[in-house]
Scaffold this motif. Structure first.
Motif, PDB file in Angstrom:
ATOM      1  N   VAL A 478      22.113  57.823  34.282  1.00 28.98           N
ATOM      2  CA  VAL A 478      21.418  56.923  33.469  1.00 28.98           C
ATOM      3  C   VAL A 478      21.476  57.086  31.882  1.00 28.98           C
ATOM      4  N   VAL A 479      21.299  58.571  31.805  1.00 33.72           N
ATOM      5  CA  VAL A 479      21.266  58.965  30.414  1.00 33.72           C
ATOM      6  C   VAL A 479      22.661  58.942  29.757  1.00 33.72           C
ATOM      7  N   VAL A 480      23.768  59.216  30.490  1.00 31.62           N
ATOM      8  CA  VAL A 480      25.030  59.085  29.898  1.00 31.62           C
ATOM      9  C   VAL A 480      25.394  57.726  29.710  1.00 31.62           C
ATOM     10  N   THR A 481      24.974  56.918  30.351  1.00 32.45           N
ATOM     11  CA  THR A 481      25.284  55.129  30.315  1.00 32.45           C
ATOM     12  C   THR A 481      24.628  54.804  29.145  1.00 32.45           C
ATOM     13  N   VAL A 482      23.294  55.309  28.881  1.00 30.42           N
ATOM     14  CA  VAL A 482      22.556  55.031  27.728  1.00 30.42           C
ATOM     15  C   VAL A 482      23.264  55.363  26.407  1.00 30.42           C
ATOM     16  N   ARG A 483      23.824  56.644  26.519  1.00 29.14           N
ATOM     17  CA  ARG A 483      24.274  57.437  25.392  1.00 29.14           C
ATOM     18  C   ARG A 483      25.766  56.712  25.071  1.00 29.14           C
ATOM     19  N   SER A 484      26.300  56.086  25.826  1.00 31.46           N
ATOM     20  CA  SER A 484      27.740  55.574  25.648  1.00 31.46           C
ATOM     21  C   SER A 484      27.701  54.040  25.204  1.00 31.46           C
ATOM     22  N   SER A 485      26.444  53.428  25.365  1.00 29.09           N
ATOM     23  CA  SER A 485      26.777  51.941  25.301  1.00 29.09           C
ATOM     24  C   SER A 485      25.394  51.761  24.145  1.00 29.09           C
ATOM     25  N   ASN A 486      25.236  50.339  23.612  1.00 30.01           N
ATOM     26  CA  ASN A 486      24.340  49.921  23.108  1.00 30.01           C
ATOM     27  C   ASN A 486      22.798  50.133  23.325  1.00 30.01           C
ATOM     28  N   LEU A 487      22.623  50.674  24.552  1.00 31.82           N
ATOM     29  CA  LEU A 487      21.283  50.995  25.097  1.00 31.82           C
ATOM     30  C   LEU A 487      20.761  51.910  24.330  1.00 31.82           C
ATOM     31  N   GLN A 488      21.604  52.830  23.763  1.00 24.42           N
ATOM     32  CA  GLN A 488      20.939  54.051  22.859  1.00 24.42           C
ATOM     33  C   GLN A 488      20.047  53.428  21.714  1.00 24.42           C
ATOM     34  N   HIS A 489      20.859  52.547  21.061  1.00 22.43           N
ATOM     35  CA  HIS A 489      20.245  51.851  19.894  1.00 22.43           C
ATOM     36  C   HIS A 489      18.782  50.987  20.163  1.00 22.43           C
ATOM     37  N   GLU A 494      15.000  59.491  20.675  1.00 22.36           N
ATOM     38  CA  GLU A 494      13.984  60.057  21.540  1.00 22.36           C
ATOM     39  C   GLU A 494      13.556  59.769  22.921  1.00 22.36           C
ATOM     40  N   TRP A 495      14.035  58.542  23.411  1.00 23.51           N
ATOM     41  CA  TRP A 495      13.916  58.181  24.885  1.00 23.51           C
ATOM     42  C   TRP A 495      14.959  59.023  25.321  1.00 23.51           C
ATOM     43  N   VAL A 496      16.149  59.231  24.916  1.00 23.54           N
ATOM     44  CA  VAL A 496      17.570  59.824  25.468  1.00 23.54           C
ATOM     45  C   VAL A 496      16.988  61.526  25.633  1.00 23.54           C
ATOM     46  N   SER A 497      16.362  61.910  24.398  1.00 25.25           N
ATOM     47  CA  SER A 497      16.123  63.525  24.642  1.00 25.25           C
ATOM     48  C   SER A 497      14.963  63.651  25.762  1.00 25.25           C
ATOM     49  N   SER A 498      14.034  62.812  25.610  1.00 22.32           N
ATOM     50  CA  SER A 498      13.074  62.858  26.606  1.00 22.32           C
ATOM     51  C   SER A 498      13.338  62.806  28.204  1.00 22.32           C
ATOM     52  N   HIS A 499      14.607  61.942  28.600  1.00 18.92           N
ATOM     53  CA  HIS A 499      14.908  61.918  29.762  1.00 18.92           C
ATOM     54  C   HIS A 499      16.281  62.940  30.120  1.00 18.92           C
ATOM     55  N   ASP A 500      16.643  63.613  28.867  1.00 15.29           N
ATOM     56  CA  ASP A 500      17.460  64.974  28.985  1.00 15.29           C
ATOM     57  C   ASP A 500      16.683  65.786  29.873  1.00 15.29           C
ATOM     58  N   ALA A 501      15.474  65.929  29.076  1.00 14.79           N
ATOM     59  CA  ALA A 501      14.409  67.191  29.487  1.00 14.79           C
ATOM     60  C   ALA A 501      14.202  67.041  30.940  1.00 14.79           C
ATOM     61  N   LYS A 502      14.129  65.541  31.353  1.00 17.61           N
ATOM     62  CA  LYS A 502      13.697  65.502  32.737  1.00 17.61           C
ATOM     63  C   LYS A 502      14.819  65.900  33.915  1.00 17.61           C
ATOM     64  N   VAL A 503      16.001  65.518  33.375  1.00 18.17           N
ATOM     65  CA  VAL A 503      17.170  65.857  34.256  1.00 18.17           C
ATOM     66  C   VAL A 503      16.996  67.479  34.264  1.00 18.17           C
ATOM     67  N   LYS A 504      17.005  68.206  33.162  1.00 17.81           N
ATOM     68  CA  LYS A 504      16.793  69.704  33.392  1.00 17.81           C
ATOM     69  C   LYS A 504      15.609  70.095  34.283  1.00 17.81           C
ATOM     70  N   GLN A 505      14.549  69.371  34.181  1.00 14.84           N
ATOM     71  CA  GLN A 505      13.393  69.662  35.218  1.00 14.84           C
ATOM     72  C   GLN A 505      13.774  69.448  36.640  1.00 14.84           C
ATOM     73  N   LEU A 559      28.561  64.827  39.999  1.00 11.44           N
ATOM     74  CA  LEU A 559      29.593  63.902  39.368  1.00 11.44           C
ATOM     75  C   LEU A 559      29.813  64.168  38.056  1.00 11.44           C
ATOM     76  N   ASP A 560      28.797  64.672  37.244  1.00 10.71           N
ATOM     77  CA  ASP A 560      28.918  64.813  35.883  1.00 10.71           C
ATOM     78  C   ASP A 560      29.500  66.222  35.785  1.00 10.71           C
ATOM     79  N   ARG A 561      30.600  66.538  35.002  1.00 15.09           N
ATOM     80  CA  ARG A 561      31.164  67.538  34.901  1.00 15.09           C
ATOM     81  C   ARG A 561      30.260  68.803  34.108  1.00 15.09           C
ATOM     82  N   LYS A 562      29.718  68.315  33.014  1.00 11.42           N
ATOM     83  CA  LYS A 562      29.042  69.383  32.302  1.00 11.42           C
ATOM     84  C   LYS A 562      27.637  69.698  33.070  1.00 11.42           C
ATOM     85  N   LEU A 563      27.071  68.696  33.714  1.00  8.15           N
ATOM     86  CA  LEU A 563      25.846  69.011  34.730  1.00  8.15           C
ATOM     87  C   LEU A 563      26.529  69.827  35.704  1.00  8.15           C
ATOM     88  N   ARG A 564      27.449  70.049  36.264  1.00  2.75           N
ATOM     89  CA  ARG A 564      28.040  70.614  37.311  1.00  2.75           C
ATOM     90  C   ARG A 564      28.249  72.008  36.839  1.00  2.75           C
TER      91      ARG A 564
END
Length: 647
Positions: A478-489, A494-505, A559-564
């Motif tokens: 979800v976060v990667v798709t948001v970052r790579s599309s107009n969803l980020q705008h 702040e939304w992306v950072s917040s959900h990035d933190a949830k991934v780490k959790q 699936l995500d190389r960086k996360l892996r």
């Protein structure tokens, strides 16, 4: 005063019919006439001579071009053959009309008036013929595109600037073509205006307008047909297969720009020019010519919106239609600015409203489909669920229409769901001065519906660590798709950072439930263990727990190389250094033991290799095999979604 001077005084073409009437009514008291010895008693002889002179001058000119008396007049165009003579003809008719006005006031039953009326009828028949021929023979020069070119030197300059400066021959040739088209169009429009004004001032407005409306309406109607726009009622649209209707929508989209910018705009320019002398005439004329074609054009979107079954994939065509009308609203308002054309503007606005209503309802349907998804099967290895890929692909495509959607939701915002949710989720400024855009709230809500559904699906995993890995994988997607599309705008950094933190959790929880026993089996101080028995027990326990964890986690996939890589590195940092210290501290001691091999089964390098092989599970994950954390993430096309939406 010489006779020529009196003719100029009475029959100058610059004098309007109203001023002519005023002059004739005050003839007996004119100071100019008094100075030349004319008084009220001499008026009959004066008027007789002037009128007689006017009729004598008009008769040969009119008779020469009488369609009923000469063969040449029947087959020849006056304006085409001899434009200077054509202008003299118009001047003669205008003077005749003024003479008739004077006769009607002075002696309505005179033979001269009857003679003048007969000549006027001949002249009007000639002008009707000329008007018809000019409109018919100059269709190429009076088509809306040519008229539009004539009216916009800016567009001509822009089109010419597209040619390379070095290509002088091409540029000169195109300048000549444009100039030729413009000159021909200008001549035709000027002549039409001359004839129209003469016929209207002579009392033949009805005949003039009838010819103009018939010919120009046929051109507009033919133009609409050639653009591929057809008239469909609600029942016909409702019965159409989507594939057929989609082709109709595409034709309509292609036609809209040409119809507004060229067809209707050119017709308005021509009508305004030809009938510039009368606002009421040009309004009624333009309205009657264009209302049929314009109504067909602007009614179609409303019919589509009202009679098409809603589904998520159809919304893109609806948004295309909305954008088309919205982008052309300024031109539509300008072209159809008459009071009698307000219904056309109203129809265009109604179509916009209906398209907006369809869009809001379709997105609500989409939300309902996501929230009601009842698939029970788990994704092997805790990978990305097809629901995640489908929803995020759909939302990322929708985000490309964010400006249009902003208008739609701004016009009729939905009840705010934000108030029932924590502000921390939306990450929007919540103040009266800077309220969250309605469309941003809508997208954030749709993503939240997906995440809530994923939380429910995670509970289907019996292994807790696998459930957390599933959540990490899907939220990362979800976060990667948001970052790579107009969803980020729309959602914001702040939304992306917040959900990035949830991934780490989620990853932290996965490591705790999946690997904590392995980590805890190793002593924090490896060298402090003294007895061989205790060392052997630690090796055996590590072997068992590592084997179990490695076997269980070997089916997992990230699936995500960086996360892996991040997860593997994090696990290795927790296990490998402690195991290496313990292994190096007690290896020599254990080698002296009889059962060394079964006890010390893994060298530190073996542990590293096993960990590096994790998260490549050989299973199909959702609807895609892999994705990368980069802006170039592959997204399915709109056509892919339209062929088979899988939610």
């Amino acid at each position: 005063m010489p006779r020529k001077g009196m003719e100029t005084l009475w029959f100058s073409p610059k004098v309007s019919s109203s001023s002519s009437s005023s002059s004739s009514s005050s003839i007996s008291s004119s100071p100019t006439l008094s100075r030349f010895g004319f008084n009220s008693s001499s008026r009959p002889s004066f008027s007789d001579s002037i009128i007689e002179r006017s009729l004598d001058m008009a008769e040969p000119m009119i008779m020469k071009w009488n369609t009923e008396t000469t063969t040449v007049a029947r087959v020849t165009s006056l304006f085409y053959e001899n434009r200077p003579e054509a202008r003299d003809f118009i001047k003669t008719v205008n003077n005749l009309q003024k003479a008739m006005h004077f006769l009607a006031v002075d002696d309505s039953s005179s033979e001269k008036l009857a003679r003048a009326q007969n000549l006027m009828q001949m002249a009007m028949k000639r002008l009707e013929k000329e008007f018809y021929q000019m409109l018919s023979m100059n269709r190429a020069h009076l088509d809306p595109e040519s008229v539009s070119i004539r009216s916009s030197r800016t567009s001509i300059g822009s089109s010419l600037s597209e040619y390379d400066d070095d290509d002088d021959e091409s540029r000169v040739a195109n300048e000549l073509i444009v100039s030729e088209v413009e000159d021909a169009s200008t001549v035709a429009m000027t002549d039409l205006k001359l004839i129209a004004e003469c016929m209207i001032s002579s009392g033949y407005a009805k005949e003039c307008l009838q010819i103009y409306k018939i010919i120009r309406k046929s051109i507009v109607d033919e133009g609409i047909y050639r653009l591929g726009v057809e008239k469909f009622n609600s029942s016909q649209v409702h019965k159409m297969d989507w594939e057929v209707l989609e082709l109709r929508i595409q034709k309509w989209m292609n036609a809209l720009n040409a119809a507004v910018k060229t067809l209707f705009n050119g017709e308005r320019i021509l009508c305004d020019h030809v009938f510039a002398s009368s606002d009421s005439i040009r309004e009624s004329c333009f309205t009657e010519i264009t209302k049929g074609g314009a109504t067909i054009l602007f009614t179609f979107p409303e019919n589509v919106a009202k009679n098409t079954k809603r589904s998520p994939e159809k919304i893109f065509r609806i948004l295309d239609m909305y954008a088309g009308i919205s982008d052309h609203r300024p031109e539509i308002d300008s072209i159809f600015s008459f009071q009698s054309t307000v219904n056309i503007k109203t129809q265009a606005l109604t179509s916009l409203i209906k398209l907006g209503e369809y869009t809001r309802a379709a997105l609500n349907d989409f939300e309902s489909v996501v929230s009601k998804d009842s698939s029970k099967s788990t994704i092997a290895g805790g990978g990305v669920h097809h629901l995640t890929t489908d929803v995020m692909s759909y939302l990322s495509l929708l985000a490309d229409y964010s400006n249009i959607l902003s208008n739609i939701f701004a016009e009729s915002p939905e009840p705010a769901k934000k108030k029932s949710l924590p502000e921390s989720y939306f990450c929007f400024a919540d103040s009266d001065a800077s309220p969250a855009p309605a469309i941003s709230v809508k997208f954030a809500w749709l993503v939240l519906v997906l995440l809530c559904k994923l939380d429910t699906k995670a509970k289907q995993y019996k292994d807790v660590s696998l459930a957390y890995l599933f959540l990490a994988n899907n939220l990362q997607y979800v976060v990667v798709t948001v970052r790579s599309s107009n969803l980020q705008h729309l959602l914001g950094e702040e939304w992306v950072s917040s959900h990035d933190a949830k991934v780490k959790q989620f990853v932290t929880n996965y490591k705790r439930f999946g690997w904590s026993q392995v980590i805890d089996s190793l002593p924090s101080e490896p060298a402090a263990v003294e007895t061989p028995e205790k060392v052997g027990e630690i090796f055996k326990k590590f072997n068992t727990l590592f084997n179990q964890a490695q076997r269980k986690q070997s089916v997992c996939v990230v699936l995500d190389r960086k996360l892996r890589d991040d997860i593997k590195v994090s696990i290795a940092r927790k296990i490998v250094p402690l195991y290496r210290q313990f292994y190096n501290a007690h290896r020599s001691k254990m080698e002296r033991e009889r059962n060394f091999a079964p006890v010390v089964r893994f060298a530190p390098e073996d542990v590293e290799h096993h960990l590096s092989d994790l998260f490549f599970g050989n299973v199909e994950i959702g609807s895609s095999s892999s994705f990368e954390s980069s802006p170039s993430i592959s997204r399915p096309s709109r056509a892919h979604l339209e062929k088979g939406y899988t939610i």
